[in-house]
Design an enzyme around this catalytic site. Structure first.
Site, PDB file in Angstrom:
ATOM      1  CE  LYS A 112       2.273 -47.960 -61.069  1.00  0.00           C
ATOM      2  NZ  LYS A 112       3.528 -47.331 -60.626  1.00  0.00           N
ATOM      3  CE  LYS A 194       1.889 -48.755 -68.830  1.00  0.00           C
ATOM      4  NZ  LYS A 194       2.288 -47.620 -68.090  1.00  0.00           N
ATOM      5  CE  LYS A 197      10.684 -50.426 -65.057  1.00  0.00           C
ATOM      6  NZ  LYS A 197      10.790 -49.223 -64.220  1.00  0.00           N
TER       7      LYS A 197
HETATM    8  P1  AMP Z   1       8.565 -46.650 -65.532  1.00  0.00           P
HETATM    9  O1  AMP Z   1       8.938 -48.022 -65.911  1.00  0.00           O
HETATM   10  O2  AMP Z   1       7.116 -46.521 -65.220  1.00  0.00           O
HETATM   11  O3  AMP Z   1       9.456 -46.041 -64.500  1.00  0.00           O
HETATM   12  O4  AMP Z   1       8.773 -45.791 -66.861  1.00  0.00           O
HETATM   13  C1  AMP Z   1       9.990 -45.214 -67.245  1.00  0.00           C
HETATM   14  C2  AMP Z   1       9.854 -44.498 -68.570  1.00  0.00           C
HETATM   15  O5  AMP Z   1       9.571 -45.450 -69.601  1.00  0.00           O
HETATM   16  C3  AMP Z   1       8.726 -43.454 -68.636  1.00  0.00           C
HETATM   17  O6  AMP Z   1       9.160 -42.357 -69.398  1.00  0.00           O
HETATM   18  C4  AMP Z   1       7.625 -44.191 -69.305  1.00  0.00           C
HETATM   19  O7  AMP Z   1       6.737 -43.327 -69.958  1.00  0.00           O
HETATM   20  C5  AMP Z   1       8.386 -45.050 -70.290  1.00  0.00           C
HETATM   21  N1  AMP Z   1       7.632 -46.256 -70.658  1.00  0.00           N
HETATM   22  C6  AMP Z   1       7.238 -47.261 -69.819  1.00  0.00           C
HETATM   23  N2  AMP Z   1       6.566 -48.211 -70.489  1.00  0.00           N
HETATM   24  C7  AMP Z   1       6.536 -47.808 -71.794  1.00  0.00           C
HETATM   25  C8  AMP Z   1       5.988 -48.370 -72.993  1.00  0.00           C
HETATM   26  N3  AMP Z   1       5.343 -49.528 -72.986  1.00  0.00           N
HETATM   27  N4  AMP Z   1       6.152 -47.682 -74.152  1.00  0.00           N
HETATM   28  C9  AMP Z   1       6.814 -46.497 -74.179  1.00  0.00           C
HETATM   29  N5  AMP Z   1       7.339 -45.921 -73.082  1.00  0.00           N
HETATM   30  C10 AMP Z   1       7.216 -46.560 -71.905  1.00  0.00           C
END
Ligand code: AMP
Ligand code: TRP
Length: 330
Positions: A112, A194, A197
Site C-alpha cells: 500500500k 487477488k 477493492k
Molecule cells: P478488506 O476489504 O481489506 O477490508 O477485507 C475484508 C475481509 O475480506 C478480510 O477478512 C480479508 O481477508 C477478506 N478478503 C479481501 N479480499 C479477499 C480475497 N480476494 N479473497 C478472500 N478474502 C478476501
C-alpha cells in the site's frame, strides 16, 4: 470454553465476492455456535484518504451487507469501530510495545505504501497495531479472515504475548480462521493477483451489488488458462481453479463433482454455469440489502445496540489494561 469471535471489514467501497467468500460467509456460519462481534472498521479505512460523505455512506452500506449476508443481530453484535473509542486507546498503548521492524515487514504495508517513500502516512504503518487492538480488546480467540490477513494476525499474537509477559496475563492469544477453499479469491482478469477493492480494472472483481447481467458479462470475459479442461489445480490452472472456487461456493458441489460435471466441456459452457450459480447465490442477498437500506431506523437500532454492547465489554478490558500499565489514578 467457547471461542469469542471478532472480525471486521473496512468501509472503503462496495464489498466484492472475495470479501464474501473469504470472510463474511464464514461469519454467518460461525455465529450459531459462538458469541460474535462484527465491526465496521472505519478507523482503518481512513489510513487511505477517503471522501467523508462517501465514507459515511459506505459505513451504512457495509452494515446492510453484513445483515443481508445473514449476520443475525440477535446473536451477533454489529457496530462501528470509531463509536467505541477504546479501540483507538488500546491501539496507542499497544503501539508502545510494537517494534518498527515488525511493522516494516508487513507485506500489506509494503504494497500500500508503494512509491510514496517518506510521505507515507503513520496510520498506514501502524494499521496492524489498531487491528491487534480490535481483537485483543474483547479477548477474542477466533478471527475469521481471508488469507491476506494472516500476517497481521501473527503480529497480533506477538503483541498479545509481549503485553502478557510484561504486564501480567491480560489478553487471550487469538487465532485466524481461514477458509480451506476460497481464502484468496483471485482477480478475474489476472489470476496472479487477488480480487481487491482497489483494482481499477473493470471486470477484475464481482461486486456484491452487481446485477445479473454485469455478473454474467464479467464471468464470461474472465481470463482462462492455456490448454483445455476443467480441473482444480491452483498452481497450473489458476484462472480455472478460481472460477471453480466460485462455483464450489455457489453450488455447494465438491471439486471432484465439478470436474466430473464438466468433463469434456469447453470453457464457455463452464463459465455459463458459474455465472448462473453466482447470480443465484447473490440474488437473494441483494434483495435483503435493498430492504435494509430502505429501513434506516432498523439499521440505526441495530448499530446503536451493537455499539452499547461492545462499549461495555471494551471498557471492562480497558480498566484492567490501564491498571496493569499504571495509567491514570486509582
Ligand atoms: P478488506 O476489504 O481489506 O477490508 O477485507 C475484508 C475481509 O475480506 C478480510 O477478512 C480479508 O481477508 C477478506 N478478503 C479481501 N479480499 C479477499 C480475497 N480476494 N479473497 C478472500 N478474502 C478476501
Ligand atoms: N485489516 C482487515 C482487512 O483489511 C480488517 C480488520 C480490521 C480486521 N480489524 C480487524 C479483521 C480485526 C479481523 C479482525 O481485511
Amino acid at each position: 470454553m467457547k471461542d469469542l469471535v471478532f472480525s471486521g471489514i473496512q468501509p472503503t467501497s462496495d464489498l466484492h465476492l472475495g470479501n464474501y467468500l473469504g470472510a463474511l460467509k464464514q461469519w454467518v456460519a460461525i455465529q450459531h455456535d459462538h458469541p460474535c462481534l462484527f465491526c465496521i472498521v472505519d478507523l482503518h479505512a481512513i489510513t487511505v484518504a477517503q471522501d467523508p460523505k462517501m465514507l459515511r455512506q459506505n459505513i451504512l452500506g457495509v452494515a446492510a451487507t453484513y445483515l443481508a449476508a445473514g449476520i443475525d443481530p440477535k446473536r451477533s453484535h454489529i457496530y462501528v469501530q470509531s463509536e467505541v473509542p477504546q479501540h483507538a486507546e488500546l491501539a496507542w498503548i499497544l503501539g508502545t510495545i510494537t517494534k518498527l521492524g515488525e511493522l516494516e515487514r508487513m507485506t500489506q504495508f509494503k504494497d500500500k505504501s508503494g512509491k510514496q517513500g517518506e510521505r507515507v502516512g503513520l496510520g498506514l504503518f501502524s494499521y496492524p497495531v489498531l487491528m491487534a487492538a480490535d481483537i485483543l480488546l474483547y479477548g477474542s480467540t477466533a478471527v475469521p479472515v481471508g488469507q491476506d490477513q494472516m500476517q497481521h494476525l501473527e503480529l497480533a499474537r506477538v503483541i498479545a504475548r509481549r503485553f502478557n509477559e510484561r504486564f501480567g496475563d491480560t489478553f487471550a492469544i487469538p487465532q485466524a480462521l481461514i477458509q480451506k477453499i476460497g481464502n484468496r479469491i483471485m482477480s478475474l482478469q489476472d489470476p496472479a493477483k487477488k480480487m481487491s477493492k482497489s483494482d481499477p480494472m473493470e471486470g477484475a472483481k464481482i461486486l456484491l451489488r452487481d446485477d445479473a447481467e454485469t455478473i454474467r458479462k464479467k464471468i464470461m470475459r474472465a481470463v482462462t488458462d492455456s490448454g483445455k479442461g476443467i480441473s482444480y489445480d491452483p498452481e497450473k490452472k489458476p484462472a480455472v481453479s478460481n472460477l471453480m472456487t466460485l462455483y464450489h461456493h455457489a453450488s455447494g458441489k465438491t471439486m471432484k463433482e465439478i470436474e466430473k460435471e464438466f468433463a469434456g466441456a469447453g470453457y464457455g459452457d463452464f463459465k455459463k454455469a458459474v455465472a448462473d450459480a453466482v447470480i443465484g447465490m447473490l440474488g437473494p442477498m441483494q434483495k435483503r440489502m435493498l430492504e435494509f437500506r430502505k429501513n434506516p431506523a432498523e439499521l440505526k437500532r441495530i448499530l446503536d445496540a451493537g455499539r452499547d454492547a461492545a462499549t461495555e465489554q471494551a471498557e471492562k478490558m480497558m480498566r484492567t489494561v490501564r491498571t496493569r500499565v499504571g495509567l491514570g489514578r486509582e
